[in-house]
Design a protein around this motif. Sequence first.
Motif, PDB file in Angstrom:
ATOM      1  N   LEU A 299       3.824  -1.441  23.183  1.00 15.53           N
ATOM      2  CA  LEU A 299       5.121  -0.998  23.032  1.00 15.53           C
ATOM      3  C   LEU A 299       5.728  -0.279  24.326  1.00 15.53           C
ATOM      4  CD1 LEU A 299       5.102   0.023  19.568  1.00 15.53           C
ATOM      5  CD2 LEU A 299       6.148  -1.961  20.248  1.00 15.53           C
ATOM      6  N   LEU A 300       4.647   0.563  24.806  1.00 18.61           N
ATOM      7  CA  LEU A 300       5.271   1.124  26.130  1.00 18.61           C
ATOM      8  C   LEU A 300       5.261   0.343  27.140  1.00 18.61           C
ATOM      9  CD1 LEU A 300       2.793   4.453  25.799  1.00 18.61           C
ATOM     10  CD2 LEU A 300       5.308   4.586  26.198  1.00 18.61           C
ATOM     11  N   SER A 301       4.687  -0.558  27.291  1.00 16.51           N
ATOM     12  CA  SER A 301       4.481  -1.693  28.288  1.00 16.51           C
ATOM     13  C   SER A 301       5.778  -2.336  28.337  1.00 16.51           C
ATOM     14  CB  SER A 301       3.371  -2.616  28.145  1.00 16.51           C
ATOM     15  OG  SER A 301       3.444  -3.261  27.379  1.00 16.51           O
ATOM     16  N   GLN A 302       6.333  -2.687  27.094  1.00 15.55           N
ATOM     17  CA  GLN A 302       7.693  -3.396  26.784  1.00 15.55           C
ATOM     18  C   GLN A 302       8.825  -2.494  26.716  1.00 15.55           C
ATOM     19  OE1 GLN A 302       6.299  -5.755  23.614  1.00 15.55           O
ATOM     20  NE2 GLN A 302       5.122  -6.910  24.846  1.00 15.55           N
ATOM     21  N   SER A 303       8.794  -1.390  27.019  1.00 12.82           N
ATOM     22  CA  SER A 303       9.920  -0.298  26.761  1.00 12.82           C
ATOM     23  C   SER A 303      10.854  -0.130  28.067  1.00 12.82           C
ATOM     24  CB  SER A 303       9.470   0.942  26.253  1.00 12.82           C
ATOM     25  OG  SER A 303       8.562   1.725  27.520  1.00 12.82           O
ATOM     26  N   GLY A 304      10.141  -0.391  29.022  1.00 12.48           N
ATOM     27  CA  GLY A 304      11.158  -0.108  30.379  1.00 12.48           C
ATOM     28  C   GLY A 304      11.032   1.295  30.767  1.00 12.48           C
ATOM     29  N   LEU A 305      10.238   2.087  30.126  1.00 14.09           N
ATOM     30  CA  LEU A 305       9.909   3.507  30.634  1.00 14.09           C
ATOM     31  C   LEU A 305       9.243   3.524  31.838  1.00 14.09           C
ATOM     32  CD1 LEU A 305       9.555   4.979  26.989  1.00 14.09           C
ATOM     33  CD2 LEU A 305      11.465   5.352  28.531  1.00 14.09           C
ATOM     34  N   ASN A 306       8.226   2.516  32.072  1.00 16.68           N
ATOM     35  CA  ASN A 306       7.369   2.278  33.268  1.00 16.68           C
ATOM     36  C   ASN A 306       6.791   3.910  33.468  1.00 16.68           C
ATOM     37  OD1 ASN A 306       8.060  -0.130  34.080  1.00 16.68           O
ATOM     38  ND2 ASN A 306       9.669   0.409  35.181  1.00 16.68           N
ATOM     39  N   PRO A 307       5.487   4.318  32.705  1.00 18.17           N
ATOM     40  CA  PRO A 307       4.886   5.392  33.015  1.00 18.17           C
ATOM     41  C   PRO A 307       4.014   5.386  34.207  1.00 18.17           C
ATOM     42  CG  PRO A 307       4.157   4.244  31.184  1.00 18.17           C
ATOM     43  CD  PRO A 307       5.120   3.501  31.189  1.00 18.17           C
ATOM     44  N   SER A 308       3.898   6.455  34.749  1.00 20.22           N
ATOM     45  CA  SER A 308       3.039   6.592  36.106  1.00 20.22           C
ATOM     46  C   SER A 308       1.452   6.396  35.623  1.00 20.22           C
ATOM     47  CB  SER A 308       3.286   7.672  36.839  1.00 20.22           C
ATOM     48  OG  SER A 308       3.024   8.778  36.080  1.00 20.22           O
ATOM     49  N   ASN A 309       1.278   6.789  34.415  1.00 13.56           N
ATOM     50  CA  ASN A 309      -0.097   6.561  33.996  1.00 13.56           C
ATOM     51  C   ASN A 309       0.015   6.474  32.516  1.00 13.56           C
ATOM     52  OD1 ASN A 309      -2.767   6.913  33.882  1.00 13.56           O
ATOM     53  ND2 ASN A 309      -2.817   9.162  34.782  1.00 13.56           N
ATOM     54  N   ALA A 310      -0.892   5.670  32.156  1.00  9.31           N
ATOM     55  CA  ALA A 310      -0.970   4.901  30.629  1.00  9.31           C
ATOM     56  C   ALA A 310      -2.519   4.602  30.306  1.00  9.31           C
ATOM     57  CB  ALA A 310       0.112   4.087  30.309  1.00  9.31           C
ATOM     58  N   ARG A 311      -3.317   5.377  30.571  1.00 11.16           N
ATOM     59  CA  ARG A 311      -4.726   4.763  30.452  1.00 11.16           C
ATOM     60  C   ARG A 311      -5.189   4.828  28.930  1.00 11.16           C
ATOM     61  NH1 ARG A 311      -7.467   4.021  35.627  1.00 11.16           N
ATOM     62  NH2 ARG A 311      -6.086   4.199  37.238  1.00 11.16           N
ATOM     63  N   LEU A 312      -5.414   4.037  28.472  1.00 14.93           N
ATOM     64  CA  LEU A 312      -5.961   3.961  27.247  1.00 14.93           C
ATOM     65  C   LEU A 312      -7.428   3.806  27.207  1.00 14.93           C
ATOM     66  CD1 LEU A 312      -5.973   4.002  24.017  1.00 14.93           C
ATOM     67  CD2 LEU A 312      -5.519   1.522  23.965  1.00 14.93           C
ATOM     68  N   ILE A 313      -8.184   4.961  26.624  1.00 13.98           N
ATOM     69  CA  ILE A 313      -9.722   5.255  26.801  1.00 13.98           C
ATOM     70  C   ILE A 313     -10.289   4.986  25.562  1.00 13.98           C
ATOM     71  CG2 ILE A 313     -11.257   6.581  27.730  1.00 13.98           C
ATOM     72  CD1 ILE A 313      -9.112   7.625  29.623  1.00 13.98           C
ATOM     73  N   GLU A 314     -11.224   4.279  25.310  1.00 19.18           N
ATOM     74  CA  GLU A 314     -12.112   4.317  23.935  1.00 19.18           C
ATOM     75  C   GLU A 314     -12.665   5.813  23.656  1.00 19.18           C
ATOM     76  OE1 GLU A 314     -13.151  -0.349  23.053  1.00 19.18           O
ATOM     77  OE2 GLU A 314     -14.718   0.873  24.124  1.00 19.18           O
ATOM     78  N   ARG A 315     -13.085   6.113  22.567  1.00 20.31           N
ATOM     79  CA  ARG A 315     -13.574   7.468  22.218  1.00 20.31           C
ATOM     80  C   ARG A 315     -14.929   7.402  22.711  1.00 20.31           C
ATOM     81  NH1 ARG A 315     -12.761   6.728  16.045  1.00 20.31           N
ATOM     82  NH2 ARG A 315     -10.628   5.860  16.713  1.00 20.31           N
ATOM     83  N   GLU A 316     -15.907   6.264  22.687  1.00 18.85           N
ATOM     84  CA  GLU A 316     -17.102   6.535  23.418  1.00 18.85           C
ATOM     85  C   GLU A 316     -17.133   6.969  25.014  1.00 18.85           C
ATOM     86  OE1 GLU A 316     -21.291   4.203  24.331  1.00 18.85           O
ATOM     87  OE2 GLU A 316     -19.611   3.113  23.049  1.00 18.85           O
ATOM     88  N   GLU A 317     -16.137   6.428  25.721  1.00 11.94           N
ATOM     89  CA  GLU A 317     -16.001   6.710  26.894  1.00 11.94           C
ATOM     90  C   GLU A 317     -15.501   8.263  27.206  1.00 11.94           C
ATOM     91  OE1 GLU A 317     -13.850   5.528  31.205  1.00 11.94           O
ATOM     92  OE2 GLU A 317     -14.087   4.028  29.837  1.00 11.94           O
ATOM     93  N   ALA A 318     -14.442   8.305  26.277  1.00 12.45           N
ATOM     94  CA  ALA A 318     -13.854   9.814  26.369  1.00 12.45           C
ATOM     95  C   ALA A 318     -14.667  10.742  25.914  1.00 12.45           C
ATOM     96  CB  ALA A 318     -12.471   9.658  25.353  1.00 12.45           C
ATOM     97  N   ALA A 319     -15.635  10.494  24.952  1.00 16.75           N
ATOM     98  CA  ALA A 319     -16.765  11.425  24.667  1.00 16.75           C
ATOM     99  C   ALA A 319     -17.840  11.944  25.972  1.00 16.75           C
ATOM    100  CB  ALA A 319     -17.591  11.324  23.650  1.00 16.75           C
ATOM    101  N   TYR A 320     -17.975  10.779  26.642  1.00 18.13           N
ATOM    102  CA  TYR A 320     -18.809  10.665  27.884  1.00 18.13           C
ATOM    103  C   TYR A 320     -18.238  11.476  28.917  1.00 18.13           C
ATOM    104  CZ  TYR A 320     -21.190   9.214  32.288  1.00 18.13           C
ATOM    105  OH  TYR A 320     -21.794   9.253  33.398  1.00 18.13           O
ATOM    106  N   THR A 321     -17.016  11.710  28.932  1.00 16.74           N
ATOM    107  CA  THR A 321     -16.405  12.462  30.264  1.00 16.74           C
ATOM    108  C   THR A 321     -15.887  13.956  29.509  1.00 16.74           C
ATOM    109  OG1 THR A 321     -14.199  11.473  29.272  1.00 16.74           O
ATOM    110  CG2 THR A 321     -15.330  10.425  31.232  1.00 16.74           C
ATOM    111  N   GLY A 322     -16.178  14.236  28.134  1.00 13.06           N
ATOM    112  CA  GLY A 322     -15.800  15.418  27.670  1.00 13.06           C
ATOM    113  C   GLY A 322     -14.402  15.472  27.253  1.00 13.06           C
TER     114      GLY A 322
END
Length: 534
Positions: A299-322
């Motif tokens: 929905l964000l990608s199709q909203s026209g808001l154009n965020p500079s950052n919008a990185r969706l990170i799975e929980r396993e990788e998020a846990a790895y990075t703290g």
Amino acid sequence: MQERRRKFYGWGYEGDTVPPEETAEFESAWSRMLGIDHFEAMPFPKEEDIDLRAPRIQPPASLAAMCTTDKYDRLYHTYGAGTVDVARALRKEFRNPPDVIAYPRTEEDIVDLYDWCGRHNLAAIPYGGGTSVVGGVNPPEYDRYRGVVTIDLKHFDKVLEVDAKSQSARIQAGVLGPSLEKQLKPTGLTMRFFLQAWEFSSLGGWIATRAAGHFATAYTQIDDHVQSLKVVTPSGNIESRRFPVSGSGPNPDRLFLGSEGALGIITEAWVRLHRRPVFRKMTTVRFSVYENAVEATRLLSQSGLNPSNARLIEREEAAYTGSSDGSYDILVLGFESADHPVDVWMNRALEICAECSGEWDAQTLNDKAAGSDSGTTNWRNKFLRGPFLREYAIARGVMRETMETAVTWDKFAALRDHVKAETHRAIREVTGRKGSVTCRFTHLYPDGPAPYFTWFAYGDKSRIPEQYMAIKRIAEQAMVDAGGTVTHHHALGRDHRPWYDKERPELFCTAMKAAKMAFDPKQILNPGVLFDPS
């Protein structure tokens, strides 16, 4: 002042080391992830420990001033920065080094090098920052060439002209990211093109490989930054005219975007610039259900808001990075502007996230320091440190690879499931152990995301190059079988050729070969990256 030398076997400069406490932190994370309770590190190679093949050719006297056959230079230019490159270097395997390294200072020097290579049947490898992770700068292994000359563009490192009114600049292609931004800083403008390899990669390399920066939307691809190019080919020079846009036939610049040095050497480019941002907002949005997080990013990608950052990170990788305790996925969300406050854009984006059951910490959002919340900061720091840890991981038997693609939204869920399942299977079959496979979004488009897969495996330190390639082949094939492109921004090089050969239309390849014959009739330039030499 003596120039600092880069490591010939890994990332960064000679003498740079990773602090023991940081190594210990990553070892702890690798232990949890891979089920290994102890790591024994193999030593890093030294120049004197390596037996290097003697140069098969010598430069003529007329070119001697810009050429060298020095051992360090040849070692350093043997490989790029990919996992398999570092693994072979740590194994002291330098069986196919370039014979001569050339450092031209002018376009006339490049022409003279072409003439020498053409007359003596030598392959010429254009070289920018050397950060290729797909074999793009590695010398080819074709018997038809008597030798290999690597042409390093480090002296093409100047911002030549700035058009402040049009917010653009004419810049030499060999300039590395930090130097480019340093030279632009007095103008108040910035190229704003940052990628993980930014510190050691060049403008020409970004263009030749169709790189993508950190921006999730709007200013993503280098394609959108290029106004015109100057390219030196063995048949002559090409210089396109600079326009905001033109509808006059096929765009000549597009032929060289992604050409990976096979058609000519890019020496200059006019690129679009931006005013430096002064308004920023960034936060981390948490999702307990992954499918809700995917829907929010769509929905964000199709909203026209154009965020500079919008990185969706799975929980396993998020846990790895703290960045997460492992019970939720995170969306690193940010907006920035040089012209206006971005509160309205952030607020609307968070409304979209809330509609998909996303949660965030309002206090950190209101903090004026962009990225001040721990989730964003932890992930960013681990991300930027990744390349510096590569040789330390491989020395301990830990393989880490990233594979990125782009796919339409309707195919994403099936692609993610298939790639993860096949990669897990490959890791088990090749190493006999479990591994880790995660997926995140690096870039968003209205019609689909750019999924970025990261896998970890523990291998046999003496066989890591072979084990790595065996896993990579299965994982890449799974990605393509599920409908994704072979690469979103890591280029082709020689490693991705098998899948690119199937992705491109065959008639288009015939046209590319005709272009190759027009620009490079003796087939000297970076043979094998787009197709095999005739």
